[in-house]
Design a protein around this motif. Structure first.
Motif, short mmCIF file in Angstrom:
data_model
loop_
_atom_site.label_atom_id
_atom_site.label_comp_id
_atom_site.label_asym_id
_atom_site.label_seq_id
_atom_site.Cartn_x
_atom_site.Cartn_y
_atom_site.Cartn_z
N LEU A 1 34.89 21.27 22.93
CA LEU A 1 34.89 22.69 23.27
C LEU A 1 36.29 23.14 23.68
CD1 LEU A 1 33.27 25.28 23.71
CD2 LEU A 1 32.75 24.47 26.02
N LYS A 2 37.02 22.25 24.33
CA LYS A 2 38.38 22.61 24.73
C LYS A 2 39.26 22.89 23.52
CE LYS A 2 38.76 18.94 27.33
NZ LYS A 2 39.30 17.92 28.25
N VAL A 3 39.07 22.07 22.45
CA VAL A 3 39.88 22.27 21.24
C VAL A 3 39.53 23.61 20.60
CG1 VAL A 3 40.32 21.39 18.92
CG2 VAL A 3 40.21 19.81 20.86
N ARG A 4 38.22 23.90 20.53
CA ARG A 4 37.82 25.18 19.91
C ARG A 4 38.33 26.37 20.71
NH1 ARG A 4 31.58 24.86 19.14
NH2 ARG A 4 31.70 23.29 20.76
N LEU A 5 38.23 26.28 22.01
CA LEU A 5 38.75 27.37 22.84
C LEU A 5 40.26 27.51 22.67
CD1 LEU A 5 36.70 26.84 26.12
CD2 LEU A 5 36.49 28.74 24.53
N ALA A 6 40.94 26.37 22.59
CA ALA A 6 42.40 26.42 22.42
C ALA A 6 42.76 27.04 21.07
CB ALA A 6 42.98 25.01 22.54
N LEU A 7 42.01 26.68 20.01
CA LEU A 7 42.29 27.26 18.70
C LEU A 7 42.05 28.77 18.69
CD1 LEU A 7 40.80 24.54 16.31
CD2 LEU A 7 43.21 25.07 16.69
N GLY A 8 40.92 29.17 19.31
CA GLY A 8 40.63 30.60 19.38
C GLY A 8 41.70 31.34 20.16
N GLU B 1 31.70 19.15 25.61
CA GLU B 1 31.71 18.98 27.07
C GLU B 1 30.42 19.47 27.71
OE1 GLU B 1 35.90 18.87 25.72
OE2 GLU B 1 34.16 20.12 25.28
N ILE B 2 29.93 20.64 27.28
CA ILE B 2 28.68 21.16 27.87
C ILE B 2 27.51 20.29 27.46
CG2 ILE B 2 27.13 23.14 27.92
CD1 ILE B 2 29.48 24.96 27.68
N GLY B 3 27.51 19.80 26.19
CA GLY B 3 26.44 18.90 25.76
C GLY B 3 26.42 17.62 26.58
N GLN B 4 27.61 17.12 26.95
CA GLN B 4 27.67 15.93 27.79
C GLN B 4 27.13 16.22 29.18
OE1 GLN B 4 31.75 14.67 27.63
NE2 GLN B 4 31.71 14.31 25.42
N ILE B 5 27.43 17.44 29.70
CA ILE B 5 26.85 17.82 31.00
C ILE B 5 25.35 17.92 30.90
CG2 ILE B 5 26.79 19.63 32.74
CD1 ILE B 5 29.67 20.27 32.11
N TYR B 6 24.83 18.45 29.76
CA TYR B 6 23.38 18.50 29.54
C TYR B 6 22.79 17.09 29.66
CZ TYR B 6 22.87 23.36 27.92
OH TYR B 6 22.79 24.73 27.86
N SER B 7 23.43 16.13 28.98
CA SER B 7 22.91 14.77 28.98
C SER B 7 22.93 14.18 30.39
CB SER B 7 23.74 13.90 28.03
OG SER B 7 23.68 14.39 26.71
N ALA C 1 34.89 38.36 17.11
CA ALA C 1 34.53 37.09 16.48
C ALA C 1 34.64 35.94 17.48
CB ALA C 1 35.43 36.83 15.28
N PHE C 2 35.69 35.95 18.32
CA PHE C 2 35.89 34.91 19.33
C PHE C 2 34.76 34.94 20.36
CE2 PHE C 2 38.12 33.27 23.16
CZ PHE C 2 38.36 31.99 22.68
N HIS C 3 34.37 36.17 20.73
CA HIS C 3 33.32 36.31 21.75
C HIS C 3 31.96 35.89 21.21
CE1 HIS C 3 31.04 37.92 25.12
NE2 HIS C 3 30.29 38.59 24.25
N PHE C 4 31.56 36.50 20.09
CA PHE C 4 30.21 36.24 19.59
C PHE C 4 30.11 34.89 18.90
CE2 PHE C 4 30.17 40.89 19.91
CZ PHE C 4 28.98 41.07 20.60
N GLY C 5 31.23 34.39 18.36
CA GLY C 5 31.18 33.13 17.67
C GLY C 5 31.34 31.92 18.57
N LEU C 6 32.01 32.08 19.72
CA LEU C 6 32.29 30.92 20.57
C LEU C 6 31.94 31.13 22.04
CD1 LEU C 6 33.46 28.09 20.76
CD2 LEU C 6 35.73 29.09 21.04
#
Length: 522
Positions: free
Chosen positions: A8-15, A248-254, A209-214
């Protein structure tokens, strides 16, 4: 099935990088556009400035013609004519120089506008050269050594007729330049406006797009995580967060699912332990209840015992006191012996009172009765009670002059505290042979004993403390009870050991216990 790990950090950084890049490009486009507008505005201002110089040049040429015509008509000599027109001609030539320099700069700046624009600016230089040539011709004609006014006026007419069209052409050309530049600025502004609109729409699109997509999907996942945390906080451990991604959030879920499962198991264990603990507490409570009942019975028997002993002792003691008083008052030869018996019986009566007070204090029924008590009577009663014990121990008890003070305290308990502390000094400082009572900051009992160890001093006023052999004082009045009785009456009790050499009463370290009681009136 869990999707492959995507950070998620990579996706946020790319966005963020895309949005930042779009912002930088927008700023760069606007910067370049505004820079170009600024350049063109500077060119337009330069054209306005040259037009102003042409107007000044026109004024200077008019002045030149007026002075030259006057000089010709008045028939001045060639030298006089030159002296008249040279200052004006000099100004005109300087104007030509300035215009030449500005036009050269304009030609250089017009490189970005193309060869046509440079050629147009170049024609201005030709026009200036022609105007300069006309002026030099007129000056040459005026400088001739002739008196023919017609020929001289012909030179001036040739200059005027040729200069004016060239000047008008130059001004018109500058006006054309200025208008073309302003038109190009307007066109550039129009293009920049459209570019700004396109960039704004693109930025809004990227943000949406950044808001609704990520961003928004992650907020939804965080909301589920917050709800799970709330349920765990309310001890609801039966939950299962969806493991749809390994970011990261999926890992917190687990981890949250594992934590909830562990807490559920722990809750089951705690409930089992709690049940066993409650059973144990119930058993122990019942045992304590039985023990308390037994203690209450013992305590009741003890209090009844003290009451019975008090009654049994007081009855014969009252008879002894009465008989001793009668014998003392009879005036017989045994009156002194009866007085001694009466004093000892009265002291024994006080002992019985002390016994009952201690018994009540041990059951929480201690009752203090503060009253104005002269310090002298309190000290004298204490000394009278312990004088025999001091003599028997082979010790000397001295005291300073007793101040005329009145204390607000329970006289019986205060006496018992002083007596108990003196007996404590007798018990533990016998080898020092000396006890001294001072009244500097209260009632100070000073001995010449071995002192109290420093590490034991903080505990000597604790109940059942035996620091350095200091246990109890007097008739069951321990230091803990002495401290309690003193402070209950608003006083303080302190200890100093060893004593400073200038305050000691002998060669031993010594101990000083000071009792401070509130002052009363009377």
């Amino acid at each position: 099935m869990m999707k492959p790990a995507r950070s998620l950090k990579v996706r946020l950084a790319l966005g963020a990088a895309v949005l930042g890049g779009a912002t930088i490009l927008s700023a760069l486009a606007l910067y370049l556009g505004m820079s170009e507008v600024g350049k063109r505005l500077e060119t337009a201002v330069a054209a306005e400035r040259r037009m102003a110089r042409y107007a000044t040049l026109s004024t200077q040429v008019s002045t030149f013609l007026v002075i030259s015509t006057e000089a010709v008509q008045t028939g001045l000599s060639a030298q006089t004519r030159r002296s008249r027109v040279e200052p004006v001609a000099k100004n005109i030539f300087e104007a030509f120089e300035r215009l030449d320099a500005e036009i050269a700069a304009a030609v250089s700046e017009a490189e970005s506008l193309g060869l046509d624009e440079q050629s147009r600016y170049g024609t201005q230089s030709l026009g200036l050269a022609r105007m300069r040539a006309l002026l030099e011709g007129a000056l040459s004609g005026l400088s001739q050594e002739i008196d023919d006014r017609e020929r001289l006026r012909a030179h001036l007419d040739t200059f005027a007729s040729g200069f004016d069209p060239l000047l008008n052409q130059a001004v018109n050309t500058e006006v054309l330049f200025r208008n073309n530049i302003l038109a190009s600025i307007e066109e550039l502004r129009h293009r920049l406006s459209w570019l700004s609109i396109v960039l704004a729409v693109s930025a809004v699109g990227l943000v949406l797009a950044f808001h609704f997509g990520l961003i928004r999907p992650q907020f939804g996942r965080l909301d589920r995580l917050r709800e799970a945390a709330r349920r765990i906080g309310e001890a609801e451990f039966e939950l299962a967060l969806p493991a749809t991604s390994n970011d990261e959030i999926g890992q917190i879920y687990s981890e949250t699912n594992r934590m909830a499962a562990a807490l559920a198991q722990r809750e089951t264990e705690v409930r089992s332990e709690w049940k066993r603990l409650n059973d144990t507490i119930a058993e122990r409570t019942e045992a304590l209840r039985a023990a308390n009942a037994e203690l209450e019975k013992v305590d009741e028997n003890r209090r009844r015992f003290f009451t019975d002993v008090s009654h049994e002792l007081r009855t014969p003691l009252t008879v002894i006191l009465m008989e001793a008083q009668i014998g003392r008052q009879s005036g017989s030869e045994h009156a002194e012996a009866f007085a001694t018996i009466e004093a000892r019986a009265d002291r024994l009566n006080r002992r019985i009172d002390d016994l009952l007070r201690v018994a009540r204090s041990d059951t929480g029924q201690l009752a203090l009765d503060p009253a104005p008590t002269p310090l002298a009577s309190l000290v004298e009663a204490s000394l009278q009670e312990v004088s025999a014990e001091v003599s028997s121990a082979g010790m000397t008890l001295t005291h300073d002059d007793i101040p005329e003070q009145t204390l607000m305290c329970d006289p019986n308990w205060a006496r018992q505290i002083v007596v108990g502390l003196i007996r404590n000094a007798i018990r533990h400082a016998r080898d020092g042979r000396r006890i001294h009572l001072a009244f500097g900051q209260g009632i100070e009992i000073v001995d010449n004993g071995p002192g109290i160890p420093a590490d034991a001093q903080p505990d000597i006023f604790d109940r059942f403390s035996q620091a350095g052999g200091v246990t109890s004082a007097g008739f069951g009045i321990g230091l803990a009870l002495a401290k309690w009785v003193t402070e209950a009456q608003g006083g303080t009790i302190t200890v100093v050991s060893p004593l400073p050499r200038d305050r000691a009463i002998g060669s031993a370290p010594g101990t000083k216990i000071c009792i401070r009681l509130p002052l009363g009136s009377g």
